[in-house]
Design an enzyme around this catalytic site. Sequence first.
Site, short mmCIF file in Angstrom:
data_model
loop_
_atom_site.label_atom_id
_atom_site.label_comp_id
_atom_site.label_asym_id
_atom_site.label_seq_id
_atom_site.Cartn_x
_atom_site.Cartn_y
_atom_site.Cartn_z
N CYS A 200 -13.84 -86.53 -109.58
CA CYS A 200 -15.03 -86.78 -110.29
C CYS A 200 -15.53 -85.27 -110.72
O CYS A 200 -16.10 -85.26 -112.15
CB CYS A 200 -15.98 -87.29 -109.29
SG CYS A 200 -16.49 -86.34 -107.96
N THR A 201 -15.22 -84.21 -109.83
CA THR A 201 -15.55 -82.89 -110.47
C THR A 201 -14.63 -82.55 -111.55
O THR A 201 -15.26 -81.92 -112.50
CB THR A 201 -15.47 -81.94 -109.32
OG1 THR A 201 -16.29 -82.42 -108.38
CG2 THR A 201 -15.66 -80.42 -109.80
#
Length: 426
Positions: A200-201
């Site tokens: 997600c990052t």
Amino acid sequence: MKDLSSISPIIDNIGPFNEVPQEYNSQDSYNSLLNSKILIIGSGGLGCEILKNLSLTGFKNIHIIDMDTIDLSNLNRQFLFRSEDIGKSKSEIAVKFIKNILDDDTTLEIVPHFKKIQDMDLEFYKQFQLVISGLDSIEARRWINSILFNLAESENLIIPLIDGGTEGFRGQSRVIIPTFTSCFECSLDLLNVKTTYPVCTIANTPRLPEHCIEWAHQLEWTRQFPNTKFDADDPDQVDWMFNTALKRSKEFGIEGVTKSLTLGVVKNIIPAIASTNAIIAASCCNEAFKYITSTNPMLNNYMMYSGDDSIFTYTYSYTKKTNCSVCGNIAKNIVVQNWWTLQQFIHEIKSKQDIQLINPSLTTSSKLLYMSSPQELQISTKSNLSKKMRDLVSVGEEIVITDLNLPISLKFIIQFEGSYEDPEFS
């Protein structure tokens, strides 16, 4: 013959720790040194140092094998290469350099091999009395380790492996004597775990240059080139990865994406330091000299060097693991969550530090669970990937796992525990 007076005091005077002084014969030691055939695997930072050391220490018959070519980034520490050598074979240029320097030694024979170690047959390896590894590839080190153990068990041919490795200011050397000591496979869990970043990052909120590189590596490469595995040894693909990560970093105002960092992230490379290479190579060559000449006992069997927090070495005997897939004799026990599918199980074993597989195939004594190749078997077993492990394998049943990249089989005994539902969705 080149003068051996520099090493004669070592050979003529028996070492104080020699365990069999009454059997030591200096002339036999000279003969062994002059006649032994040594194989060096890898001609990078460690390999260059090892080749130079052996050539100057009385060894007369040396082979060196490496599949790699010289890159600009190698020149700061691989001292046998020059800028005009870029793009040429590392092993061939290294041998040419040493021969030019020692051209007065007509008895010195060094043979380069511009090939992968996996391309050589067993007859090639059987000709050597000793193998020294200066590799940075875990896969290749596992391969040669298993090959030498196979020769020991199938043909009673004992060829010791001296393995060296460096990571920044740290390094290690070890002596592996097939069937007598622990092997490289026993110590996989000592190796550094690759740094990972949350997807997600990487996808949404990158903050580091590494995030941009992993975005290009994990997400954009798959999107642009589906079903094509990224090859970190292909200069064109590395350039694509660097430029894609650089573009991503500019979009988010992140600095620090360089080509060397890109290569370091995708290959999990820790920057090499020339002085560390020299120390570890010296240790490996010291052990080679002791083994061939019998002047002193060899390392027993693992030496760790640290140069980042003060300077020290620590030596200990690394114990054989009874469940080692190469030198052990029992299967590993592995706990499987009740909710795991075969796909999840494969994902878990690929990520385990002491297993480290790339493209595994799995079988039991009664059926094929999943075969990564050939294509016909891959297609016929692919449907099992979505099935629960508890429906495919019984408690206590043995699974045999193979990988095209390794000439060994890993055996596991399955035990089930935990929830029957994926906790993420329960």
